[in-house]
Design a protein around this motif. Structure first.
Motif, PDB file in Angstrom:
ATOM      1  N   ILE A 168       6.869  -2.929  14.419  1.00 51.05           N
ATOM      2  CA  ILE A 168       8.059  -3.769  14.285  1.00 51.05           C
ATOM      3  C   ILE A 168       9.317  -2.944  14.076  1.00 51.05           C
ATOM      4  O   ILE A 168       9.376  -2.075  13.204  1.00 51.05           O
ATOM      5  N   HIS A 169      10.328  -3.284  14.875  1.00 44.93           N
ATOM      6  CA  HIS A 169      11.683  -2.750  14.682  1.00 44.93           C
ATOM      7  C   HIS A 169      12.517  -3.922  14.169  1.00 44.93           C
ATOM      8  O   HIS A 169      12.597  -4.958  14.812  1.00 44.93           O
ATOM      9  N   LYS A 177      -6.731  -7.611   6.591  1.00 46.11           N
ATOM     10  CA  LYS A 177      -6.543  -6.985   7.905  1.00 46.11           C
ATOM     11  C   LYS A 177      -5.129  -6.392   8.021  1.00 46.11           C
ATOM     12  O   LYS A 177      -4.158  -7.019   7.623  1.00 46.11           O
ATOM     13  N   ILE A 178      -5.040  -5.165   8.552  1.00 46.34           N
ATOM     14  CA  ILE A 178      -3.727  -4.571   8.801  1.00 46.34           C
ATOM     15  C   ILE A 178      -3.257  -5.018  10.191  1.00 46.34           C
ATOM     16  O   ILE A 178      -3.934  -4.806  11.196  1.00 46.34           O
ATOM     17  N   GLU A 208       6.819  -8.463   0.937  1.00 48.79           N
ATOM     18  CA  GLU A 208       6.442  -9.583   1.801  1.00 48.79           C
ATOM     19  C   GLU A 208       5.680  -9.072   3.043  1.00 48.79           C
ATOM     20  O   GLU A 208       4.644  -9.629   3.418  1.00 48.79           O
ATOM     21  N   CYS A 209       6.178  -7.988   3.634  1.00 54.83           N
ATOM     22  CA  CYS A 209       5.527  -7.427   4.832  1.00 54.83           C
ATOM     23  C   CYS A 209       4.135  -6.901   4.486  1.00 54.83           C
ATOM     24  O   CYS A 209       3.183  -7.087   5.250  1.00 54.83           O
ATOM     25  N   GLY A 226       0.224  -7.972   5.822  1.00 51.83           N
ATOM     26  CA  GLY A 226      -0.668  -7.015   6.486  1.00 51.83           C
ATOM     27  C   GLY A 226       0.031  -5.896   7.218  1.00 51.83           C
ATOM     28  O   GLY A 226      -0.479  -5.382   8.211  1.00 51.83           O
ATOM     29  N   PHE A 227       1.185  -5.478   6.723  1.00 52.72           N
ATOM     30  CA  PHE A 227       1.908  -4.401   7.401  1.00 52.72           C
ATOM     31  C   PHE A 227       2.040  -3.151   6.533  1.00 52.72           C
ATOM     32  O   PHE A 227       2.223  -3.242   5.312  1.00 52.72           O
TER      33      PHE A 227
END
Ligand SMILES: [Zn+2]
Ligand SMILES: [Zn+2]
Length: 260
Positions: free
Chosen positions: A129-130, A153-154, A170-171, A175-176
């Protein structure tokens, strides 16, 4: 010690004259794992990046950048599908929202972002993600698309993270992983440093975003993967951990999404 550059643009024309040397210097610096981003604007844009996949330790992602979102159509999507099926192409990206540059309007950015997330899900790839000047909309899209996340899960990487700690939290819960770039080495980097301090090591990655954003002491010059060492050194100073330990933790985070 293995250093990791989780995001760069080796297809950039600024490397056309010395790409092999750049890769060699990365190897010499211990940067053994690289995820390089192939930006797709038209058919055949992937070629330069695909040629790099013969090198050991280099993986690729492909996607339509938010700045090019207005170019997203079915032909591009078919082409994307094709390149995403190639060995060592592990992710869809970079995709997302960028309200700083206004090359593509917000509606077409959100459309291309969602379409590519859905494509990634279908093909079982993670996403990169950008997000620039678009925190609220980015999180809203991610919430919508990943609300039924299962089993820790990532789902992907927030690249060149420059948001608030609340956004990082939050991200992470969606899963980030949070990837830090040379920005943390800049003198005026108070906010990113505060965020880095609070993000747990279990969710941190390192990246150059080369050829952009060269870290200190190379600031202003063309960036390259070898310089990720400077970023890891900064993470180690901020986290008060040995460089070796930071490298190990980043490697174990990398292995959560890239199985090599
Ligand atoms: Zn980016
Ligand atoms: Zn990038």
């Amino acid at each position: 010690m293995i250093f990791i550059d989780s995001h760069n643009h080796l297809d950039d024309e600024r490397y056309d004259n010395d790409r092999e040397d750049v890769i060699l210097r990365a190897k010499e610096a211990g940067v053994e794992l690289i995820l390089t981003i192939g930006t797709i604007e038209k058919i055949n844009d992937a070629d330069k990046t695909l040629r790099l996949l013969d090198c050991e330790g280099i993986y690729a992602a492909f996607g339509v950048h938010p700045q090019d979102a207005s170019l997203y159509n079915e032909t591009i999507e078919e082409y994307l599908k094709e390149v995403l099926s190639i060995h060592k192409v592990v992710a869809v990206g970079e995709i997302g929202l960028d309200y700083y540059y206004k090359n593509s309007d917000r509606a077409s950015q959100i459309h291309a972002f969602k379409k590519q997330i859905q494509l990634a899900k279908k093909l079982n790839k993670f996403i990169i993600i950008h997000s620039r000047d678009a925190a609220i909309d980015t999180v809203n899209v991610l919430r919508e698309e990943f609300k039924d996340r299962k089993d820790e899960k990532i789902n992907g990487i927030m690249h060149c993270f420059s948001g608030s700690y609340e956004m990082a939290e939050e991200c992470i819960s969606l899963g980030f992983l949070i990837s830090f770039s040379g920005i943390i080495t800049f003198e005026n980097a108070k906010k990113p440093i505060e965020v880095l301090k609070k993000v747990p090591m279990d969710f941190i990655l390192s990246e150059t975003d080369a050829p952009y954003l060269a870290p200190v002491p190379y600031r202003g010059k063309r960036n390259e993967p070898a310089y990720v060492v400077k970023i890891v050194e900064k993470i180690s100073a901020v986290k008060n951990l040995e460089i070796k330990e930071v490298c190990e933790r980043i490697l174990s985070n990398w292995k959560k999404i890239i199985h090599c």
